[in-house]
Scaffold this motif. Structure first.
Motif, mmCIF file in Angstrom:
data_model
loop_
_atom_site.group_PDB
_atom_site.id
_atom_site.type_symbol
_atom_site.label_atom_id
_atom_site.label_comp_id
_atom_site.label_asym_id
_atom_site.label_seq_id
_atom_site.Cartn_x
_atom_site.Cartn_y
_atom_site.Cartn_z
ATOM 1 N N GLU A 151 20.274 29.562 42.653
ATOM 2 C CA GLU A 151 20.961 29.015 41.548
ATOM 3 C C GLU A 151 22.482 29.741 41.699
ATOM 4 N N LEU A 152 23.512 28.587 41.555
ATOM 5 C CA LEU A 152 24.826 29.384 41.424
ATOM 6 C C LEU A 152 25.029 30.045 40.023
ATOM 7 N N ARG A 153 25.712 31.049 40.098
ATOM 8 C CA ARG A 153 25.756 31.793 38.767
ATOM 9 C C ARG A 153 27.221 31.444 38.369
ATOM 10 N N HIS A 154 27.073 30.646 37.167
ATOM 11 C CA HIS A 154 28.340 29.866 36.870
ATOM 12 C C HIS A 154 29.305 30.771 36.271
ATOM 13 N N ALA A 155 28.979 32.089 35.594
ATOM 14 C CA ALA A 155 29.985 32.835 34.932
ATOM 15 C C ALA A 155 31.057 33.426 36.139
ATOM 16 N N LEU A 156 30.449 33.501 37.332
ATOM 17 C CA LEU A 156 31.379 33.844 38.272
ATOM 18 C C LEU A 156 32.503 32.939 38.772
ATOM 19 N N HIS A 157 32.356 31.856 38.037
ATOM 20 C CA HIS A 157 33.508 30.699 38.402
ATOM 21 C C HIS A 157 34.168 30.447 36.893
ATOM 22 N N SER A 158 35.113 31.380 36.458
ATOM 23 C CA SER A 158 35.661 31.361 35.337
ATOM 24 C C SER A 158 37.086 31.709 35.490
ATOM 25 N N SER A 159 38.106 31.305 34.541
ATOM 26 C CA SER A 159 39.518 31.540 34.710
ATOM 27 C C SER A 159 40.241 31.804 33.420
ATOM 28 N N GLY A 160 41.455 32.059 33.470
ATOM 29 C CA GLY A 160 42.415 32.154 32.137
ATOM 30 C C GLY A 160 42.946 30.968 31.804
ATOM 31 N N GLN B 123 30.634 38.524 35.756
ATOM 32 C CA GLN B 123 31.671 37.617 35.458
ATOM 33 C C GLN B 123 32.768 37.747 36.548
ATOM 34 N N ALA B 124 33.361 36.712 36.645
ATOM 35 C CA ALA B 124 34.695 36.677 37.526
ATOM 36 C C ALA B 124 35.447 35.666 37.105
ATOM 37 N N TYR B 125 37.096 35.935 37.078
ATOM 38 C CA TYR B 125 38.104 35.242 36.388
ATOM 39 C C TYR B 125 39.274 34.994 37.674
ATOM 40 N N PHE B 126 39.321 33.830 38.004
ATOM 41 C CA PHE B 126 40.467 33.666 38.680
ATOM 42 C C PHE B 126 41.814 33.631 37.736
ATOM 43 N N TYR B 127 42.845 34.196 38.251
ATOM 44 C CA TYR B 127 44.280 34.320 37.494
ATOM 45 C C TYR B 127 45.050 33.360 38.382
ATOM 46 N N GLY B 128 45.800 32.551 37.609
ATOM 47 C CA GLY B 128 46.448 32.724 36.271
ATOM 48 C C GLY B 128 46.115 31.853 35.000
ATOM 49 N N CYS B 129 46.934 31.669 34.035
ATOM 50 C CA CYS B 129 46.528 30.990 32.910
ATOM 51 C C CYS B 129 47.532 29.878 32.848
ATOM 52 N N GLY B 130 48.716 30.186 33.721
ATOM 53 C CA GLY B 130 49.684 28.869 33.673
ATOM 54 C C GLY B 130 49.141 28.082 34.632
ATOM 55 N N HIS B 131 49.344 26.581 34.121
ATOM 56 C CA HIS B 131 48.941 25.557 35.163
ATOM 57 C C HIS B 131 49.728 25.265 36.472
ATOM 58 N N THR B 132 51.065 25.303 36.224
ATOM 59 C CA THR B 132 51.965 25.041 37.222
ATOM 60 C C THR B 132 52.487 26.223 37.933
#
Length: 366
Positions: free
Chosen positions: A35-44, A347-356
């Motif tokens: 199964e894919l571990r969904h929490a490893l695909h998180s972000s700001g 868990q893992a979070y790609f940065y950043g939190c700005g969209h552009t």
């Protein structure tokens, strides 16, 4: 072809000016391996924190299917909005932190509700956003009263999880104590700070004391939440994590998670840190302490990205053949996303939190 509820991700990148290689790939979609571990695909990322909120990007954020969104730096990309950071929510530090009338939650409520409405779970960073103000600081100073700050943090948790101060029962699970206290005097700050090893140790020890106080305070009132941190700039085993875990052990408290960041062009650096951290936590008996990398991103040089050299070098750092927007960056990100699935991270979070721009998912023109 039978659909198995599993996503296959693979990338083939071939770089050549004249010759292109091809390969045959056979995939059996009837065989499910994990199964894919969904929490490893998180972000700001969260909706509507684009510049000035000029467009509705709810569908775009929703389509990326992130599990969690981390609230750090939201105040910086929502210019003029008093959100998330503790000094925005409780602006007059000398007032009574147990009085709900002295808190200002409405703008934070608004942006977090938008995030929840597109299916994101909130990972809340307690503390403040980064402050690039040289040797003079305002919001990111070391708090003058650690117990009082812990009480303010408790008020924030109480508002979102217990309905306090006209709040909610959102059951936000993860609460992080501060961000990057090991930074270059821009997150855990003193005015006129001069970097020496002795000063770095002194500031570290202050933070560890603060961390333990906050951890004990929050877990005493909210035993069902997960409290941890400290979102270090890097995985600093000997200098930071060992003294922090020593202090937790001595105080009789266990962090629910350890967190740190990685900005690099080497995927091994990201994955190997979790392997080491798992062994370290287990050696303290903290086998349930989760491991979280909640900022990761491809980068070659901070000098170019921060414009410390020249405009030409800055342009290369962003748009050059090995820059933030390059095929190297894309290949790195895909590699990390794949390897995270079999890593020791929770868990893992790609940065950043700005969209552009080069830290987000859109260029200047969409």
């Amino acid at each position: 072809m039978k659909r198995m509820g599993v996503v296959l991700m693979f990338s083939v990148a071939v770089c050549s000016t004249a010759v292109f290689a091809t390969a045959d790939v056979t995939v059996d979609f009837t065989k499910k391996t994990a199964e894919l571990r969904h929490a490893l695909h998180s972000s700001g990322l969260t909706p509507r924190i684009n510049p000035r909120g000029l467009y509705n990007d709810d569908p775009a954020i929703k389509s990326m299917n992130f599990k969690y969104t981390r609230t750090h730096d939201w105040a910086l990309v929502n210019s003029g909005q008093r959100i998330i950071d503790y000094q925005n929510i409780f602006p007059l530090f000398d007032l009574d932190a147990k009085n709900p009338n002295y808190y200002y939650f409405e703008p934070s409520d608004h942006i977090m509700k938008i995030a929840r409405d597109v299916g994101l779970e909130v990972f809340y960073r307690l503390g403040t956003s980064i402050e690039h103000t040289g040797k003079t600081h305002f919001n990111a100073k070391v708090p003058k009263d650690f117990e009082k700050t812990a009480e303010i943090f408790a008020g924030i948790v109480r508002h979102y999880n217990k309905g306090w101060a006209k709040g909610y029962n959102w059951n936000i699970k993860y609460w992080e104590i501060w961000n990057e206290p090991d930074g270059l005097n821009n997150m855990w700050c003193e005015d006129d700070f001069e970097w020496t090893h002795e000063n770095a140790e002194r500031m570290r020890d202050k933070f560890i004391k603060f961390y333990v106080i906050c951890l004990k305070r929050l877990k005493s009132e909210f035993p069902d939440i997960k409290v941890g941190g400290p979102a270090l700039c890097n995985y600093l085993r000997e200098f930071y994590f060992i003294p922090l875990l020593d202090a937790c052990k001595k105080a009789g408290v266990q962090p629910d998670f350890l967190s740190w960041h990685a900005y690099t062009d080497n995927p091994d650096k990201i994955i190997d840190a979790a392997e080491d951290a798992r062994k370290l936590c287990d050696s303290y008996g903290f086998k349930d302490t989760e491991l979280i990398i909640n900022e990761w991103h491809y980068i070659l040089s901070w000098d170019g990205v921060h414009g410390r050299s020249s405009p030409a070098m800055s342009k290369l750092a962003y748009d050059g053949p090995t820059g933030l927007s390059s095929i190297d960056s894309a290949a790195f990100s895909m590699t990390v996303l794949q390897r995270l699935q079999t890593s020791k991270y929770d868990q893992a979070y790609f940065y950043g939190c700005g969209h552009t721009g080069s830290w987000g998912y859109m260029g200047a023109y969409g």
